[in-house]
Design an enzyme around this catalytic site. Structure first.
Site, short mmCIF file in Angstrom:
data_model
loop_
_atom_site.label_atom_id
_atom_site.label_comp_id
_atom_site.label_asym_id
_atom_site.label_seq_id
_atom_site.Cartn_x
_atom_site.Cartn_y
_atom_site.Cartn_z
N LYS A 151 -5.28 -9.82 -5.93
CA LYS A 151 -6.72 -9.91 -5.09
C LYS A 151 -7.80 -9.10 -5.46
O LYS A 151 -7.13 -7.67 -6.01
CB LYS A 151 -6.23 -9.39 -3.44
CG LYS A 151 -7.43 -9.93 -2.97
CD LYS A 151 -6.96 -8.85 -1.14
CE LYS A 151 -7.21 -7.95 -0.78
NZ LYS A 151 -7.32 -7.26 0.73
N LYS A 156 0.35 -1.15 0.06
CA LYS A 156 0.49 0.10 0.12
C LYS A 156 1.32 0.88 -0.29
O LYS A 156 0.43 2.82 -0.40
CB LYS A 156 -0.99 -0.14 0.94
CG LYS A 156 -2.68 -1.13 0.83
CD LYS A 156 -3.41 -0.54 1.39
CE LYS A 156 -4.27 -1.71 1.22
NZ LYS A 156 -5.74 -1.36 2.54
N LYS A 204 -11.98 -3.29 -3.47
CA LYS A 204 -12.12 -2.27 -3.05
C LYS A 204 -11.72 -1.27 -3.75
O LYS A 204 -12.02 -0.44 -4.64
CB LYS A 204 -13.06 -1.76 -2.15
CG LYS A 204 -12.56 -2.51 -0.92
CD LYS A 204 -13.87 -1.76 0.50
CE LYS A 204 -13.51 -2.14 1.68
NZ LYS A 204 -12.29 -3.30 2.16
N1 AQP Z 1 -10.30 -10.70 -2.84
C1 AQP Z 1 -10.52 -10.97 -1.19
N2 AQP Z 1 -10.91 -12.63 -0.82
C2 AQP Z 1 -10.52 -13.17 0.30
N3 AQP Z 1 -11.10 -12.54 1.69
C3 AQP Z 1 -10.52 -10.51 1.23
N4 AQP Z 1 -10.39 -9.73 2.15
C4 AQP Z 1 -10.56 -8.59 1.41
N5 AQP Z 1 -10.41 -9.01 0.27
C5 AQP Z 1 -10.77 -9.78 -0.16
C6 AQP Z 1 -10.74 -9.35 3.54
O1 AQP Z 1 -12.64 -9.44 3.67
C7 AQP Z 1 -11.62 -8.63 5.26
C8 AQP Z 1 -11.89 -7.13 5.13
O2 AQP Z 1 -11.04 -6.46 4.75
P1 AQP Z 1 -10.42 -4.93 4.39
O3 AQP Z 1 -11.44 -4.65 4.08
O4 AQP Z 1 -10.42 -4.58 6.29
O5 AQP Z 1 -9.28 -4.74 4.10
P2 AQP Z 1 -8.15 -5.30 2.76
O6 AQP Z 1 -8.59 -7.03 2.92
O7 AQP Z 1 -7.38 -4.78 2.53
O8 AQP Z 1 -9.77 -5.65 1.39
P3 AQP Z 1 -9.34 -4.55 0.69
O9 AQP Z 1 -11.31 -4.86 -0.17
O10 AQP Z 1 -8.27 -4.92 -0.51
O11 AQP Z 1 -9.75 -3.35 0.98
P4 AQP Z 1 -8.84 -1.96 0.79
O12 AQP Z 1 -9.31 -1.96 -1.36
O13 AQP Z 1 -9.56 -0.73 0.90
O14 AQP Z 1 -7.85 -2.46 1.14
C9 AQP Z 1 -10.83 -9.31 5.86
O15 AQP Z 1 -11.45 -10.15 6.23
C10 AQP Z 1 -9.87 -10.02 3.89
O16 AQP Z 1 -8.71 -10.72 4.86
#
Ligand code: AQP
Length: 345
Positions: A207, A124, A210
């Protein structure tokens, strides 16, 4: 109890997890996290689920109204997916000050070297680490505080959070060791199911996220049926047909991703899915996947829209959850202060 919460521990089992309101919810968040949160709420163990709004500002500072909307939308997503605020505690992090207070203590327990090794920090912050926020660097200490403020013993998460949970364990171990106590539990990650790592629809090595600039890379929980079908139709695949066994998915990340998504949405094992669809071409499988995704996701997005029409009710649920969360975490913070020698604790 579900399989995930059977590890013996001196601590009463308690499930904690959270999601950042850093954008709209994706299918990855749903399958990797929320769907499993809902499954665990009937496990006979106390379940606490959080909208981690303090985490959401570590990478991006949002317009205040945007952050408020995203926070309510995430709460609506939890509830629409089946999370029952009467069974689980549901609240947003910033309403419960124990998280930030305990995070400060953990900032003093965690070592710089531990944080520097975090792959999420490296991903990040990118090449310009000097310009990343201090909050992004300290993110895993706040996450440890989120969990340990409740003596959380089990944390359902996707695969990407495994390293942060190892750091949570390291913080608990170091705190307990430094103060000669057995105060914080050594948390168990619960990473189970076919979709612990849902990948981008455009690139099977990335991955689904969002914050990916490409909307075509993900299915948003608010996408309508046509958009879901279009994104799946355009999802990257290879020219081969589907194999009949898991071994046939090796070195085929895009194919594996679509099969995993199908299995998780349909509560099936990957083996069972391949038994049914082995030999089919993607031109046949993709419409099956679209139909299944629409069938499972449309009721959730409809319910999210209904809930979002009454933000005061969402705020009331979050405020009630915050009261219940404080009742658990404030005594744990007070005892932490006593252990480390803060006068007046
Ligand atoms: N692609 C994924 N597959 C499985 N699990 C996922 N999680 C996120 N993306 C996937 C799980 O969702 C939970 C919350 O995640 P978060 O929003 O706290 O942060 P993150 O993992 O960084 O999710 P994003 O969607 O990728 O958000 P951004 O883009 O803001 O960084 C966690 O349990 C995560 O494992």
């Amino acid at each position: 109890m579900t399989e995930g919460v059977q590890t013996p521990s001196a601590f009463t089992p308690r499930v904690f997890s959270g999601i950042q309101p850093s954008g709209g919810l994706t299918l990855g968040n749903y399958l990797g996290a929320i769907k499993r949160f809902v499954d665990m709420q009937d496990s006979g163990v106390e379940t606490i689920y959080c909208v981690v709004d303090l985490h959401a500002i570590t990478a991006t500072l949002f317009e205040p109204e945007t952050l408020r909307r995203q926070t309510r939308e995430l709460a609506a997503g939890y509830i629409a997916s089946g999370l029952d605020p009467a069974k689980s505690i549901l609240f947003n992090q910033s309403q419960v000050s124990t998280h930030a207070q305990l995070a400060w203590i953990f900032n003093c327990i965690a070592r710089m070297g531990w944080m520097q090794r975090m792959t999420q920090w490296k991903d990040k912050a990118g090449k310009n680490q000097q310009n990343a926020s201090l909050g992004l660097f300290a993110y895993p200490a706040l996450m440890a505080a989120d969990i340990l403020a409740y003596h959380g013993t089990h944390v359902p998460v996707g695969e990407d959070q495994k390293q942060h949970l190892e750091l949570t364990r390291d913080i608990a171990i170091k705190f307990n060791h430094d103060y000669g106590v057995d105060f914080f539990p050594i948390t168990e990650p619960v990473i189970e199911g076919a979709a612990t790592r849902v990948m981008s629809l455009r690139d099977g090595s990335k991955k689904m996220s969002k914050s990916d600039p490409s909307d075509a890379s993900r299915i948003n929980m608010t996408d309508d049926a046509d958009t879901i079908a279009k994104k799946i139709r355009k999802a990257k695949t290879d020219p081969e047909g589907l194999p009949s066994d898991v071994k046939g998915l090796e070195d085929r990340p895009e194919a594996r991703n679509l099969v995993n998504i199908y299995a998780a949405l349909n509560d099936q094992s990957v083996e069972d899915v391949l038994r049914d669809v082995g030999g089919k071409q993607f031109s046949e499988f993709k419409p099956m996947l679209s139909d299944l995704a629409v069938e499972k996701l449309s009721p959730i997005s409809g319910e999210m829209a209904r809930l979002m029409a009454d933000p005061a009710e969402i705020d009331r649920i979050l405020s009630d959850g915050a009261d219940r969360a404080r009742a658990i975490s404030e005594p744990i913070l007070k005892r932490t202060y006593e252990i480390i020698g803060m006068v007046g604790a």
